[in-house]
Design a protein around this motif. Structure first.
Motif, PDB file in Angstrom:
ATOM      1  N   GLN A 196       0.825  -1.200   0.000  1.00 50.69           N
ATOM      2  CA  GLN A 196       0.000   0.000   0.000  1.00 50.69           C
ATOM      3  C   GLN A 196       0.868   1.262   0.000  1.00 50.69           C
ATOM      4  O   GLN A 196       0.462   2.306  -0.507  1.00 50.69           O
ATOM      5  CB  GLN A 196      -0.916   0.005   1.226  1.00 50.69           C
ATOM      6  CG  GLN A 196      -2.081  -0.984   1.125  1.00 50.69           C
ATOM      7  CD  GLN A 196      -2.896  -0.997   2.391  1.00 50.69           C
ATOM      8  OE1 GLN A 196      -2.547  -1.660   3.360  1.00 50.69           O
ATOM      9  NE2 GLN A 196      -3.976  -0.256   2.409  1.00 50.69           N
ATOM     10  N   GLY A 281      -5.876   0.678   7.397  1.00 47.49           N
ATOM     11  CA  GLY A 281      -5.875   1.971   6.728  1.00 47.49           C
ATOM     12  C   GLY A 281      -7.039   2.181   5.785  1.00 47.49           C
ATOM     13  O   GLY A 281      -7.244   3.279   5.287  1.00 47.49           O
ATOM     14  N   THR A 282      -7.826   1.139   5.514  1.00 48.88           N
ATOM     15  CA  THR A 282      -8.953   1.294   4.590  1.00 48.88           C
ATOM     16  C   THR A 282     -10.284   1.438   5.325  1.00 48.88           C
ATOM     17  O   THR A 282     -11.290   1.743   4.703  1.00 48.88           O
ATOM     18  CB  THR A 282      -9.054   0.098   3.630  1.00 48.88           C
ATOM     19  OG1 THR A 282      -9.226  -1.098   4.394  1.00 48.88           O
ATOM     20  CG2 THR A 282      -7.808  -0.017   2.779  1.00 48.88           C
ATOM     21  N   ILE A 294     -14.727   8.613  -7.340  1.00 49.82           N
ATOM     22  CA  ILE A 294     -13.614   7.831  -6.799  1.00 49.82           C
ATOM     23  C   ILE A 294     -12.447   7.816  -7.778  1.00 49.82           C
ATOM     24  O   ILE A 294     -11.277   7.874  -7.391  1.00 49.82           O
ATOM     25  CB  ILE A 294     -14.088   6.394  -6.482  1.00 49.82           C
ATOM     26  CG1 ILE A 294     -15.020   6.418  -5.270  1.00 49.82           C
ATOM     27  CG2 ILE A 294     -12.895   5.473  -6.210  1.00 49.82           C
ATOM     28  CD1 ILE A 294     -15.601   5.086  -4.916  1.00 49.82           C
ATOM     29  N   ASN A 327     -16.565   0.462   0.099  1.00 52.87           N
ATOM     30  CA  ASN A 327     -15.675   1.187   1.000  1.00 52.87           C
ATOM     31  C   ASN A 327     -14.753   2.036   0.136  1.00 52.87           C
ATOM     32  O   ASN A 327     -14.021   1.511  -0.702  1.00 52.87           O
ATOM     33  CB  ASN A 327     -14.865   0.198   1.846  1.00 52.87           C
ATOM     34  CG  ASN A 327     -13.846   0.897   2.719  1.00 52.87           C
ATOM     35  OD1 ASN A 327     -12.800   1.312   2.241  1.00 52.87           O
ATOM     36  ND2 ASN A 327     -14.153   1.022   3.991  1.00 52.87           N
ATOM     37  N   LYS A 329     -12.000   3.965   0.544  1.00 48.33           N
ATOM     38  CA  LYS A 329     -10.548   3.793   0.593  1.00 48.33           C
ATOM     39  C   LYS A 329     -10.134   2.433   0.032  1.00 48.33           C
ATOM     40  O   LYS A 329      -9.116   2.321  -0.662  1.00 48.33           O
ATOM     41  CB  LYS A 329     -10.047   3.954   2.028  1.00 48.33           C
ATOM     42  CG  LYS A 329     -10.100   5.378   2.545  1.00 48.33           C
ATOM     43  CD  LYS A 329      -9.484   5.474   3.933  1.00 48.33           C
ATOM     44  CE  LYS A 329      -9.489   6.911   4.440  1.00 48.33           C
ATOM     45  NZ  LYS A 329      -8.884   7.013   5.790  1.00 48.33           N
ATOM     46  N   GLN A 332     -10.433   2.516  -3.748  1.00 51.54           N
ATOM     47  CA  GLN A 332      -9.307   3.275  -4.313  1.00 51.54           C
ATOM     48  C   GLN A 332      -8.030   2.429  -4.314  1.00 51.54           C
ATOM     49  O   GLN A 332      -7.245   2.486  -5.253  1.00 51.54           O
ATOM     50  CB  GLN A 332      -9.095   4.563  -3.524  1.00 51.54           C
ATOM     51  CG  GLN A 332     -10.158   5.617  -3.763  1.00 51.54           C
ATOM     52  CD  GLN A 332      -9.962   6.858  -2.920  1.00 51.54           C
ATOM     53  OE1 GLN A 332      -9.395   6.805  -1.837  1.00 51.54           O
ATOM     54  NE2 GLN A 332     -10.452   7.992  -3.404  1.00 51.54           N
ATOM     55  N   GLU A 333      -7.846   1.636  -3.276  1.00 51.87           N
ATOM     56  CA  GLU A 333      -6.676   0.757  -3.219  1.00 51.87           C
ATOM     57  C   GLU A 333      -6.734  -0.283  -4.340  1.00 51.87           C
ATOM     58  O   GLU A 333      -5.737  -0.572  -4.997  1.00 51.87           O
ATOM     59  CB  GLU A 333      -6.625   0.057  -1.859  1.00 51.87           C
ATOM     60  CG  GLU A 333      -5.407  -0.817  -1.642  1.00 51.87           C
ATOM     61  CD  GLU A 333      -4.131  -0.016  -1.505  1.00 51.87           C
ATOM     62  OE1 GLU A 333      -3.061  -0.583  -1.787  1.00 51.87           O
ATOM     63  OE2 GLU A 333      -4.193   1.163  -1.124  1.00 51.87           O
TER      64      GLU A 333
END
Length: 448
Positions: A196, A281-282, A294, A327, A329, A332-333
């Motif tokens: 990440q 972190g997500t 997004i 979700n 985040k 986006q990951e």
């Protein structure tokens, strides 16, 4: 809780029973273990036979051989040491109605003393005040003398010591197994975090380079831009060192080889912990969101990197597509990982396509394609496996084989799915020399 009895312990039990049979003339011998370690003298336990001589001694009625019938009065399938009659051994065929009813409605109290009933002996396997089972032995032709009783007691003590050592072995192996599982989870977590970290670092480095190109030579901000690029390069080097250390650590950890052919009395089985929802972190909150919104910040980074690498980025974003449940985040990951792969594996002068607005029943999709070398059929079935890179491992292109694995995990947790096509399904990308690849990320539409 008593854990599994190893094959070594079973072998020792057979050797001790052989001493009873050949040396003392025992015609029936059974080693029982308890399901629970019992503190004497007032514990209760269910007994389970682990070694029986002869092996036909406890066959069900109707399946008994002539030899088993001879020993019927010595069978101990229903051995009970009654609280009020501790020196009496009741066996099948010799119970009174009263004692039979009592044995069926209560568990026996197992005492730290040995018991006699004619030619039969029952010895608790006790070590340091803890009972682990019973040794039952008997013969038909004569009673035991004092010297023989002493020998049987020593055999029982040997079995008790062997059993406690075997239990300690099993406990240590279980602890080692649990520790290895924990280490594997920690390793996966560290891999995910480092992966990440790579994508935003790549974008930061690219922005620094672009900024440096746009600033005039006399501009005092060039030092700032140069510092951004320099420190980004340093962070990249540190990430590579992390990878090397992790690889060395993994190579040094020898796998645990457990003994085979164990007899399970009752093993402690711990279900693996539920995997965390999404990645660190997500976050774990799914919301209604717009795919174009997004994609917007991600396209800024993708365009900058494509410009630096001399790639053509084609975007087709349908602005009025229905919202999806995801979700933010985590999504986006996922998109960052797949876009980064497309940028990384597409050669200079190649094309990359990002299309939002794909539709199928109750799902909205984002298609990300490239006209790179494509994915061989033998690698397609392994996509999503952690650390698997297939033919790409033979190239000089750096990678960890984690991007797609992380993307697959996150999408599945958001109730979505990923489809992969190689050759690519976008006609703008395909050519005989560059078959390309297309990934489609499907996410559930918001229910009306």
């Amino acid at each position: 809780m008593l854990m599994s009895a190893s094959s070594d312990f079973i072998a020792l039990c057979r050797e001790q029973i052989a001493l009873l049979t050949q040396g003392l003339g025992a015609t029936l011998s059974i080693v029982y273990l308890t399901q629970e370690l019992v503190e004497t003298p007032s514990g209760e336990a269910k007994l389970i036979p682990v070694v029986i001589y002869p092996e036909t001694a406890l066959l069900p009625p109707g399946e008994e051989t002539a030899e088993a019938t001879v020993h019927k009065q010595l069978q101990v399938g229903n051995v009970f040491i009654l609280p009020n009659d501790r020196r009496r051994l009741l066996t099948a065929g010799s119970q009174s109605p009263t004692s039979s009813q009592e044995s069926e409605t209560s568990q026996p109290h197992l005492k730290e003393e040995y018991l006699f009933s004619g030619n039969q002996i029952v010895l608790p396997l006790v070590y340091e005040g803890v009972m682990m089972g019973l040794l039952v032995t008997g013969r038909q032709d004569r009673a035991w003398n004092e010297h023989e009783e002493s020998q049987i007691q020593r055999i029982a003590q040997t079995l008790a010591i062997a059993c406690i050592l075997d239990q300690r072995r099993a406990w240590f192996e279980q602890q080692l197994r649990e520790q290895q599982i924990l280490q594997e989870k920690q390793r996966d977590l560290l891999d995910n975090l480092l992966h990440q970290f790579r994508n935003p670092l790549t974008a930061l480095r690219t922005f620094g380079k672009l900024l440096l190109k746009r600033l005039r030579p006399a501009d005092t901000n060039r030092n700032v831009a140069s510092s951004i690029v320099r420190e980004s390069d340093r962070l990249q080097e540190l990430l590579q060192q992390f990878d090397q250390v992790i690889d060395l650590t993994e190579a040094d950890l020898a796998p645990l080889h457990l003994p085979e052919h164990e007899v399970f009395v009752e093993a402690t089985i711990q279900k693996s912990a539920k995997p965390p929802l999404l990645l660190p972190g997500t976050g774990d909150k799914a919301v209604d969101c717009s795919l174009p919104d997004i994609l917007e910040p991600l396209l800024i980074s993708a365009k900058a990197i494509a410009q630096e690498r001399k790639l053509k980025l084609i975007t087709e974003i349908k602005q009025n597509s229905p919202p999806v449940r995801a979700n933010i985040k985590a999504l986006q990951e996922v998109l960052t990982n797949i876009i980064d792969n497309a940028l990384k594996y597409t050669p200079t002068g190649g094309k990359i396509s990002i299309q939002a607005g794909q539709e199928k029943a109750n799902f909205q999709g984002i298609a990300i394609g490239d006209n790179g070398p494509g994915i061989p059929p033998e690698d397609l079935e392994h996509l999503g496996e952690r650390h698997y890179r297939g033919v790409q491992a033979q190239t000089e292109i750096p990678g960890t084989g984690l991007g797609l694995a992380i993307a697959k995990q996150l999408i599945e947790q958001m109730q979505g799915e990923i489809e992969v096509f190689s050759p690519a399904i976008n006609s703008q990308l395909t050519s005989p020399n560059a078959p390309g690849t297309t990934f489609i990320i499907w996410l559930p539409e918001v229910e009306n």
